[in-house]
Design an enzyme around this catalytic site. Structure first.
Site, PDB file in Angstrom:
ATOM      1  N   CYS A 249       2.419  -7.042   1.792  1.00 59.20           N
ATOM      2  CA  CYS A 249       1.433  -6.309   2.580  1.00 59.20           C
ATOM      3  C   CYS A 249       0.457  -7.323   3.167  1.00 59.20           C
ATOM      4  O   CYS A 249      -0.220  -8.044   2.416  1.00 59.20           O
ATOM      5  CB  CYS A 249       0.699  -5.343   1.641  1.00 59.20           C
TER       6      CYS A 249
ATOM      7  N   SER B  93       0.819  -1.209   0.000  1.00 57.44           N
ATOM      8  CA  SER B  93       0.000   0.000   0.000  1.00 57.44           C
ATOM      9  C   SER B  93       0.857   1.266   0.000  1.00 57.44           C
ATOM     10  O   SER B  93       0.335   2.360  -0.106  1.00 57.44           O
ATOM     11  CB  SER B  93      -0.859   0.013   1.261  1.00 57.44           C
TER      12      SER B  93
ATOM     13  N   CYS C 127       2.463  -6.235   9.923  1.00 58.47           N
ATOM     14  CA  CYS C 127       2.322  -5.208   8.886  1.00 58.47           C
ATOM     15  C   CYS C 127       3.742  -4.828   8.478  1.00 58.47           C
ATOM     16  O   CYS C 127       4.596  -4.590   9.348  1.00 58.47           O
ATOM     17  CB  CYS C 127       1.592  -3.990   9.448  1.00 58.47           C
TER      18      CYS C 127
ATOM     19  N   THR D 227      -2.229  -6.682   4.739  1.00 60.09           N
ATOM     20  CA  THR D 227      -3.598  -6.208   4.534  1.00 60.09           C
ATOM     21  C   THR D 227      -4.101  -6.619   3.149  1.00 60.09           C
ATOM     22  O   THR D 227      -5.190  -7.173   3.008  1.00 60.09           O
ATOM     23  CB  THR D 227      -3.626  -4.667   4.684  1.00 60.09           C
TER      24      THR D 227
HETATM   25  N1  DGL Z   1       1.989  -2.463   4.917  1.00 63.40           N
HETATM   26  C1  DGL Z   1       0.659  -2.916   5.041  1.00 63.40           C
HETATM   27  C2  DGL Z   1       0.572  -4.290   5.698  1.00 63.40           C
HETATM   28  O1  DGL Z   1       1.522  -5.045   5.704  1.00 63.40           O
HETATM   29  C3  DGL Z   1      -0.451  -2.021   5.503  1.00 63.40           C
HETATM   30  C4  DGL Z   1      -0.362  -0.551   5.646  1.00 63.40           C
HETATM   31  C5  DGL Z   1      -1.661   0.167   5.320  1.00 63.40           C
HETATM   32  O2  DGL Z   1      -2.539   0.319   6.185  1.00 63.40           O
HETATM   33  O3  DGL Z   1      -1.794   0.560   4.175  1.00 63.40           O
HETATM   34  O4  DGL Z   1      -0.465  -4.662   6.182  1.00 63.40           O
END
Ligand code: DGL
Length: 260
Positions: A74, A12, A183, A76
């Site tokens: 990521c 993201s 994250c 998410t």
């Molecule tokens: N870097 C992302 C992850 O590993 C999330 C960051 C976001 O909220 O965009 O979940």
């Protein structure tokens, strides 16, 4: 698909650079096309369907660049979009999930705090993961949107803000013996977090495991690149907000310094 084809890596925003740096360390012959979606960050505060659509767009662009694999750097986007992406594309899609298993295997029973985004922590995927380890472990969910912002706003050296945020999330983690960084943005805080949490807390993340898995899949398909020339030019960074590209390189070098 050929061994010299690139690997697409996306996030993201800037968090997935921690994974790109790890790939560069472990697989220096591989060409990595990194895409950060900083213009639409954070994903962790958006509805699942929106993250699914964004992820699809990004991987379609990678497919046009003839990637041999994609790493969703990521947690998410993995929880929101990995099944759909795997249905659509014929190359390997490597996802990430909070490394709860690593922590749970180290000690039973234990108290484990999982630091991640709101979206990751409230998806069915996380619920299933949590149920696998629930017996014998107390699992605490800690959403940490503030840490994502600090990275995207280039505020890692604002120690007052960093410490205030880390202390707040540590307080929410109560007596955790393990903190799982679920994250990729949070990896930038690992050393400082360890200092603040003290030696009795073990901090766990999924980056090494993800890159090991990528290597294994490429090996199996005879897709590891044998060509060791031009290693220093093998990472290419793109971002939906081009003003984040200089910061991206700074962050890659910052991660690399932690390996030295
Ligand atoms: N870097 C992302 C992850 O590993 C999330 C960051 C976001 O909220 O965009 O979940």
């Amino acid at each position: 698909m050929k061994p010299c084809d690139p690997i697409g890596v996306f996030d993201s925003g800037l968090g997935g650079l921690t994974v790109a740096a790890q790939i560069r360390k472990e697989l220096p012959n591989e060409t990595v096309l990194y895409f950060g979606d900083s213009a639409r960050n954070p994903y962790g505060e958006k509805p699942r369907e929106v993250v699914e659509t964004y992820s699809m767009e990004i991987v379609e662009a990678f497919a046009r660049q003839h990637v041999k694999a994609v790493v969703i750097a990521c947690n998410t986007a993995t929880s929101a979009a990995a099944p759909l992406l795997r249905e659509h594309f014929d190359f390997d899609i490597i996802g990430m999930e909070p490394a709860l298993k690593v922590a749970a295997d180290l000690k039973t029973p234990s108290i484990i705090a999982v630091w991640a985004t709101n979206l990751t922590l409230h998806q069915e995927k996380f619920e299933r993961l949590k149920n696998r380890f629930q017996s014998g472990h107390e699992i605490i969910r800690v959403p940490c949107p503030g840490l994502v912002r600090l990275v995207e706003e280039d505020r890692l050296d604002d120690l007052e803000a960093v410490d205030a945020a880390l202390r707040d999330y540590l307080a929410q983690s109560r007596n955790a013996e393990f903190i799982v960084l679920g994250c990729t943005h949070f990896l930038f805080f690992k050393q400082r977090l360890q200092q603040l949490a003290g030696p009795n807390v073990k901090i766990v993340d999924g980056n090494e495991g993800t890159v090991r898995h990528l290597k294994h899949l490429l090996e199996e398909k005879h897709l590891l690149n044998p060509d060791s020339s031009h290693r220093e030019d093998r990472l290419q960074i793109d971002n939906s907000d081009p003003s984040q590209i200089d910061l991206s390189w700074k962050l890659v070098h910052r991660m690399e310094e932690t390996y030295e």
